[in-house]
Design an enzyme around this catalytic site. Structure first.
Site, PDB file in Angstrom:
ATOM      1  N   ASN A 180       0.612  -1.549   0.400  1.00 23.60           N
ATOM      2  CA  ASN A 180      -0.196   0.048   0.201  1.00 23.60           C
ATOM      3  C   ASN A 180       0.851   1.212  -0.017  1.00 23.60           C
ATOM      4  OD1 ASN A 180       0.817   0.495   2.227  1.00 23.60           O
ATOM      5  ND2 ASN A 180      -1.112   0.042   3.596  1.00 23.60           N
ATOM      6  N   LYS A 181       2.203   1.257  -0.017  1.00 22.36           N
ATOM      7  CA  LYS A 181       3.005   2.306   0.559  1.00 22.36           C
ATOM      8  C   LYS A 181       3.292   2.809  -1.525  1.00 22.36           C
ATOM      9  CE  LYS A 181       4.283   2.057   4.663  1.00 22.36           C
ATOM     10  NZ  LYS A 181       3.173   0.585   4.794  1.00 22.36           N
TER      11      LYS A 181
END
Length: 365
Positions: A180-181
């Site tokens: 999710n980065k």
């Protein structure tokens, strides 16, 4: 469902991963590891990058390389993902919590200074939700007291302070490349540093303590914290579109700002003039909202097909670090009333408008 996060993999990710598969270099050796480390160091303005298998091991690797252990204290903001404190505990040291600033959600430098004792060995400022901590003030205080500064930039790839990117400040900086980065390798992490001796020490400990010049000769009890060639291949492809990704996230944040700025109940993300905030997760706080009401808001939005998530629980509320008599009022307010909205490159303008309409409608009921 409009998801809160989703990796964007439309570049050379598949090409590079297939090269790993075709060459059979799929483990912790291969050209992509060295290429990714070099490219990521350059992107951060640092001399060295040491790739790891996740962001938590990146933090632990720095602490272990510095010899931090039982009897030592490390100052940590009380509002952060639990990995920041866990890495300290892995070393047998004690995390000492301090409250955060209300506008940035980051460690308050004045409270950091007040928390220093003769046992303090390091401080870990966290660049929460993409806004850099006040590294200038924190570094100045740390230098006066001989304390190592380890920046946790898991959520702030590409953020800047006075024109310099995070990853180039302090003794070392830890990053996460979870799915999710802003940059992802699937699972993965890295440490950047300008200290050649520290970089060498971390490389040794990362590979089970094996001497870097003598194969299968182990000088230390180390760890298996190595990144795979496949993960690095994904990361290298991500870096090729890094600036484009940051720019698109800026556009997403500007649309959120425009659509939500008229809602008096919402406090929108702020940016101090000397920094460039990167928009990992666009995070707002709702005036007067309790934790239970915020959690219900998340449920209500989910019922409309919108995934959101709460701001982190302050660490002193969590069972491993429970301090029932402690008071960190800023973190407690932010942790109760904060909510992160969908922020990823796959969002359309209509998606963002849908999220804002649903959020505003839920707050009006």
């Amino acid at each position: 469902m409009i998801h809160i996060a989703s990796p964007e993999l439309s570049g050379n990710e598949k090409l590079y991963v297939n090269e790993c598969l075709d060459s059979t270099w799929i483990s912790s050796s291969g050209r992509f590891i060295t290429d990714f480390e070099r490219a990521f160091a350059d992107a951060c303005g640092a001399k060295h990058a040491i790739a790891t298998n996740n962001g938590t091991t990146a933090l632990h690797l720095v602490l272990a390389a510095l010899g931090i252990g039982p009897g030592d204290e490390v100052v940590v903001p009380v509002l952060t993902y639990i990995a920041t404190a866990n890495a300290v505990r892995y070393c047998g040291a004690e995390p000492v919590f301090v409250d955060v600033e209300p506008d940035t959600m980051n460690m308050d430098p004045r409270l950091f200074e007040a928390a220093i004792t003769p046992r303090t060995r390091a401080v870990i400022p966290v660049d929460l939700y993409g806004h850099p901590a006040d590294m200038v003030a924190i570094a100045a205080i740390a230098e006066l007291h001989g304390i190592a500064v380890i920046e946790d930039s898991a959520e702030a790839h590409g953020a800047e302070i006075n024109g310099g990117r995070v990853g180039s400040f302090g003794l070392a900086t830890a990053f996460s490349f979870f799915g999710n980065k802003i940059l992802t390798t699937g699972e993965g992490g890295a440490v950047t540093t300008n200290d050649a001796a520290l970089a060498s020490r971390m490389r040794l400990l990362r590979g089970q303590g094996m001497d870097l010049e003598r194969r299968y000769w182990f000088t230390d009890v180390g760890y298996n914290y190595r990144m795979t060639n496949i993960a690095a291949a994904i990361g290298l492809a991500q870096l090729e579109r890094f600036d484009e990704s940051l720019a698109r996230r800026d556009q997403i944040a500007k649309q959120y700002d425009a659509l939500l700025s008229g809602n008096a109940r919402l406090a929108l993300p702020e940016s101090r003039p000397e920094v460039r905030r990167v928009n990992w997760l666009y995070t707002v706080t709702v005036e007067g909202l309790s934790a239970d009401e915020r959690d219900q808001l998340i449920v209500d939005l989910a019922s409309e097909g919108i995934e959101t998530r709460p701001v982190f629980h302050p660490l002193h509320h969590l069972p491993p670090y429970l301090q029932p008599d402690a008071s960190f009022p800023v973190a407690e307010r932010l942790g109760a009333s904060g909510i992160s909205l969908p922020t990823h490159l796959g969002l359309s303008e209509n998606d963002i408008a849908t999220v804002c309409e649903a959020l505003s409608g839920a707050l009006d009921t």
